[in-house]
Design a protein around this motif. Sequence first.
Motif, PDB file in Angstrom:
ATOM      1  N   ILE A  58      -9.350   6.308  -4.230  1.00 41.18           N
ATOM      2  CA  ILE A  58      -8.143   5.517  -4.031  1.00 41.18           C
ATOM      3  C   ILE A  58      -6.955   6.338  -4.533  1.00 41.18           C
ATOM      4  CG2 ILE A  58      -6.987   3.349  -4.569  1.00 41.18           C
ATOM      5  CD1 ILE A  58      -9.746   2.218  -5.225  1.00 41.18           C
ATOM      6  N   PRO A  59      -5.887   6.470  -3.738  1.00 42.12           N
ATOM      7  CA  PRO A  59      -4.710   7.195  -4.230  1.00 42.12           C
ATOM      8  C   PRO A  59      -3.946   6.327  -5.211  1.00 42.12           C
ATOM      9  CG  PRO A  59      -4.332   6.431  -2.002  1.00 42.12           C
ATOM     10  CD  PRO A  59      -5.722   6.003  -2.355  1.00 42.12           C
ATOM     11  N   ALA A  66      -0.560  -3.808  -8.433  1.00 40.64           N
ATOM     12  CA  ALA A  66       0.420  -3.127  -7.591  1.00 40.64           C
ATOM     13  C   ALA A  66       0.113  -3.406  -6.124  1.00 40.64           C
ATOM     14  CB  ALA A  66       0.409  -1.627  -7.865  1.00 40.64           C
ATOM     15  N   LYS A  67      -1.166  -3.416  -5.795  1.00 35.78           N
ATOM     16  CA  LYS A  67      -1.552  -3.614  -4.412  1.00 35.78           C
ATOM     17  C   LYS A  67      -1.212  -5.029  -3.966  1.00 35.78           C
ATOM     18  CE  LYS A  67      -5.600  -3.024  -1.490  1.00 35.78           C
ATOM     19  NZ  LYS A  67      -6.538  -4.145  -1.656  1.00 35.78           N
ATOM     20  N   PHE A 101      -3.734  -0.960 -10.451  1.00 38.47           N
ATOM     21  CA  PHE A 101      -3.904  -0.823  -9.005  1.00 38.47           C
ATOM     22  C   PHE A 101      -3.998  -2.198  -8.352  1.00 38.47           C
ATOM     23  CE2 PHE A 101      -7.384  -0.864  -5.802  1.00 38.47           C
ATOM     24  CZ  PHE A 101      -6.626  -0.413  -4.735  1.00 38.47           C
ATOM     25  N   GLY A 115      -2.083  11.700 -12.433  1.00 38.21           N
ATOM     26  CA  GLY A 115      -3.044  11.813 -11.339  1.00 38.21           C
ATOM     27  C   GLY A 115      -4.499  11.907 -11.772  1.00 38.21           C
ATOM     28  N   ARG A 128       3.577   4.627  -8.126  1.00 36.26           N
ATOM     29  CA  ARG A 128       4.924   5.061  -7.769  1.00 36.26           C
ATOM     30  C   ARG A 128       5.598   3.986  -6.925  1.00 36.26           C
ATOM     31  NH1 ARG A 128       2.460  10.346  -6.092  1.00 36.26           N
ATOM     32  NH2 ARG A 128       2.541  11.651  -7.929  1.00 36.26           N
ATOM     33  N   TYR A 129       4.818   3.454  -6.007  1.00 35.56           N
ATOM     34  CA  TYR A 129       5.352   2.397  -5.156  1.00 35.56           C
ATOM     35  C   TYR A 129       5.797   1.212  -6.010  1.00 35.56           C
ATOM     36  CZ  TYR A 129       4.702  -1.987  -2.641  1.00 35.56           C
ATOM     37  OH  TYR A 129       4.837  -3.251  -2.169  1.00 35.56           O
ATOM     38  N   SER A 156      -6.617   9.121 -10.078  1.00 38.50           N
ATOM     39  CA  SER A 156      -6.942   9.349  -8.675  1.00 38.50           C
ATOM     40  C   SER A 156      -7.985  10.455  -8.556  1.00 38.50           C
ATOM     41  CB  SER A 156      -5.709   9.782  -7.889  1.00 38.50           C
ATOM     42  OG  SER A 156      -4.676   8.872  -8.052  1.00 38.50           O
ATOM     43  N   VAL A 213      -2.198   6.774  -7.923  1.00 35.07           N
ATOM     44  CA  VAL A 213      -0.853   7.102  -8.384  1.00 35.07           C
ATOM     45  C   VAL A 213       0.196   6.660  -7.364  1.00 35.07           C
ATOM     46  CG1 VAL A 213       0.560   8.896  -9.383  1.00 35.07           C
ATOM     47  CG2 VAL A 213      -1.897   9.073  -9.493  1.00 35.07           C
ATOM     48  N   ASP A 214      -0.174   6.787  -6.090  1.00 34.42           N
ATOM     49  CA  ASP A 214       0.725   6.315  -5.044  1.00 34.42           C
ATOM     50  C   ASP A 214       1.116   4.872  -5.251  1.00 34.42           C
ATOM     51  OD1 ASP A 214       0.816   8.512  -3.613  1.00 34.42           O
ATOM     52  OD2 ASP A 214       0.147   7.581  -1.733  1.00 34.42           O
ATOM     53  N   PHE A 215       0.145   4.079  -5.614  1.00 42.36           N
ATOM     54  CA  PHE A 215       0.417   2.664  -5.821  1.00 42.36           C
ATOM     55  C   PHE A 215       1.334   2.466  -7.026  1.00 42.36           C
ATOM     56  CE2 PHE A 215      -3.135   2.264  -2.987  1.00 42.36           C
ATOM     57  CZ  PHE A 215      -2.834   1.128  -2.274  1.00 42.36           C
TER      58      PHE A 215
END
Lengths: 188, 556, 344
Positions: free
Chosen positions: B422-423, B392-393, B389, B412, B429-430, B415, B425-427
């Motif tokens: 904090i989402p 990625a962020k 995370f 998931g 995927r991004y 998360s 998994v979104d990070f």
Amino acid sequence: MLAAILVMAGIAVAIGLALGWSAIRFKVEGNPLAEKIDAILPQTQCGQCGFLGCRPYAEAIAKGEADINLCPPGGEEGVKKLADLLGVEPKPLDETHGAPKPKSVAFIDEQTCIGCTLCIQACPVDAISGAAKQMHTIIAAECTGCELCLPPCPVDCITMVPIAEDLPHWKWKHPVVMLKQVSGDSSA
Amino acid sequence: MSRELFKFKGGVHPPEHKAESNARPVRAAPLPKKLVIPLRQHIGSPAKPLVSVGDRVLKGQMIGEADGTISAAVHASSSGIVSAVDQQPVPHISGLPDLCISIETDGRDEWVEHRPLDYRALAPADLRIRLRDLGLAGLGGAVFPSAVKLDPGAAQHCPTLIINGGECEPWITCDDVLMRTRADEILQGVAIMRHLLGSTEILVGIEDNKPEAIAAMQAAAARMDFAAEIMVVPARYPGGGAKQMIQVLTGREVPSGKLSTDIGIQVFNVGTAYALARAVHHGEPLISRLVTVTGHVLRPQNFEVLIGTPMHALITLAGDRDGTTGVLMGGPMMGMPMPNLDVPVVKATNCILVQSAELFPPLPKALPCIRCTRCADACPAELQPQELFRFAKAGDFGRAQEYHLFDCIECGCCSYVCPSHIPLVDFYRYAKSEIWTREKDKRAADLARERHEFRQFRQEREKKEKAEKLAAKAQAKRAELAAAPDAGGAAPSEADAKKALIAAALARAQAKKAETAPKNTDHLPPGTQREIEEIEARRAKIRELARQPLESDEKP
Amino acid sequence: MPSPFILDRSSVTQVMAWVLAALLPGIAVYVWAFGPGILVTLALATVTALAAEAAMLKARGYPAKPFLADLSAIVTAWLLALSLPSLAPWWLIVTGTLFAIVVAKHLYGGLGQNIFNPAMVGYAVLIVSFPAQMTQWAAPLELTSAPLTLAQSAAVIFGGDVPKATLDAVTMATPLDALRTGLLQQHTVDEIMAQPIFGHYGGVGFEWLAAAFLLGGLVLWALRIVGWQVPLAFLAGIWLTAGFLHFFDAGRFGAPWFHLFAPSVMLGAFFIATDPVSGATTPRGKLIFGFGAGFLTVVIRTWGGYPDGVAFAILLMNLCVPLIDQYTQPRIYGGAKKTKAPSA
Ligand code: SF4
Ligand code: SF4
Ligand code: SF4
Ligand code: SF4
């Protein structure tokens, strides 16, 4: 006292040897700076930087003759990467060389094309196929979007078409969720 | 159960919500007026359309053929007239359209001629092509073309075949219900898989929260002429993940970056086995599947649905309710929100989960990561999600890859447990999609560089050749001059002739252009005009730059 | 908003609330063994911390509510208060808390970003700047004739008019101070241990305090709010290091049990070293982190300039966290048996 000095000198020599040895042993091989810079440049070959293409610009940067913020297709991100590589402060893109645009490919209106081959001569990556007096087509997969074929065309039949986002090219966006960004809507 | 079970690390226990939908019997969803069948329903290249607007198609007729090795065909789910072959909304989170074939159904549901395959008589390679043309793809969610997975490759056989009846996602019950009602056919499909893969060991993993399915499968297995071991595994999300199922049943791990076949194991979902049996024993292509419709509906249940049926029809069938806040395809852990409800059911649609504010309260805002490592404890891939995370962020994708970003299965769990909400998994995927895009860009840049260099090399060569030719000509001329001193008078040069030709063509073209509407040169907005001027200026400058070395080259 | 669409019920607030709850037995024993003065300290630190947190959030442009509600500021305040001498003057408490929240937490980037444990930074600053005031420990009630009431404690803390004699009667050096002073005066450990302040293992009252913190810590462990690695490794680090020294020269080095039950160790092991933000994150890293902190605690107590070393040990190990994490990345599912440390 003498012993101490000798010991210190001994340590210094030993460390020096170790450093020297490792410098030889772990030497990073090959690719000179210009190549590394060239690897970062977008290879659009558009000449907006004022050089004949990405490679000459890379060489100029490597020699310290050109600034790192002249390439509009590379954008701010490209400048940042160059700054990282060269260990200098990133700076904003020099807008006098043009602003970054969405990635596009050239499209030839085949009805209007007269087959003059002038665009073929201009294209830096041979992305236009066709022969004299035959209508020309752009090989979209190879077109870098440099726009160099636009001015030579005597009948202005080439237009730039932005690449639309479709499913295979779709990408996940950066999630904007952390509290700082949404602080506006808190009741505090 | 004689066999020892193993454990996978991590995992979570979200509320199951299975009882809502698995009690009601399976119902066939009625034939819709219009079917929209996307050509990209599987992983790999999309199918190539075989029909055009106005064609009449029969049920089960191939309307898109497999394109390349990793691809699968698509079929008309019912008979009717092709009304469009164009971009339509598809079940994808982006809401972007994709190429689809729309069919106005005629209500006759007339089958194309189809007959069973004698799989034992066919050569395996031929059988696989048949299966590809019958559109078989994994129904567990990944929709990987089954024909490819049924190829044991160079090893000639894949010793262990695992049939995955885990279905660990909350709410979803289509596999559960399938096993309860169609166990025999599932195992017939397994027999075909076994035949193609040459497997000697067959393990069927089912989570212990599906006792009826376990009983049905055990009874069916007893009727088979081969040994298939029904193994009851403890329910824990994501126990139905292929890698986790392999670990639980065999104690082995799929090496990072490798396929399970590399360790002699292949995994199929129960739904795929069923579809395979239908395909081989009845010759039926994959044109329907079981779909769980559940969540905020009046009668949550499973439907037998034709591929291409719009989702809203199913929700209406199950009884839509007020207060719907969204619809997911898949379960709450890995499902995707649907941009609209006109999108069709596809091969990957295992569940349509209707959300409401009570069932799915809006997620709280994220706080910063407190490095509590609960995510790491829950991660079945045994990663360090908090580090991923962080990288990625920050856009540090290189480090994210070093910390095994691509081993993340996007389950998931991290998360789910994160106390800071904090989402994560979104990070991931991004970051993954960012890395892929960059790799693509890099490849494009490399291609451009190569082509540019080749062009320069070519120009260099042409210049040299031209210079040589000129020199030869000059030599000849000088010799000629020396021979006949007063033969003068300049003939019109070639270049002039060419110029005249171009001018003529130009005039023609401009006349033509004047007829057709003026495109982009007249009445330009000042911005565009300026842009063109800039390009011109740049162009001139380049020409200037280009000329200098050229001239100096040619002087000597 | 993509998946997952459901969340476990846990939240930062819940985690922090459990930490606070687990401190309650310790606080109760504190009151029972040393008088109610600690309650004043706790209240003062809490109020200061919340005010400082709110002010800093506002200054940094963050919404105050969700961050105040996460209770992390109160946890910091309580941990600092429980580490300070119970009769420390009010300005000492306020200074320490302010430093912890403003500098150690927010100037490093706020919740989740601080590399040092804020409470320990506050403590370290105080002990470096005001060593004299940092010894005003209330004497165990068992050893005092006239214990202070709540009002009297408050008076002492707020610098009211308390006769020096009264103050001397109710404060006392901690066992660690006593040991240190005694050793400096060339007494042997056995002679020092004969003083009344020393109880069976640690010190009168302090033993019970340690036991109560241990209890709270075990609750946190049972709830999976803290892992077993850091506390166990921390205690093992202390026990083994102290035991090793004691084995070689029992006259000059305190017994391992004494070190374990000295004040601050149990608190440090379960509540401070386990602070996730400033601690190591990998399983092996946690063991190294805990053991290192334990080892350094004994080393600092024995040879350092201050009687107790828990704070400094933890701060030193905080410094090493990025390094520890990087070199202890665990093997992943399907990973090679030995994973190479990722490059820096
Ligand atoms: S401006 Fe164009 S030619 Fe120059 S470096 Fe960038 S892409 Fe290459
Ligand atoms: S086709 Fe035109 S825009 Fe595309 S690369 Fe060639 S010259 Fe540039
Ligand atoms: S669970 Fe959330 S807060 Fe905890 S370490 Fe992972 S990402 Fe950070
Ligand atoms: S989503 Fe990825 S990182 Fe998170 S728990 Fe699952 S595998 Fe691990």
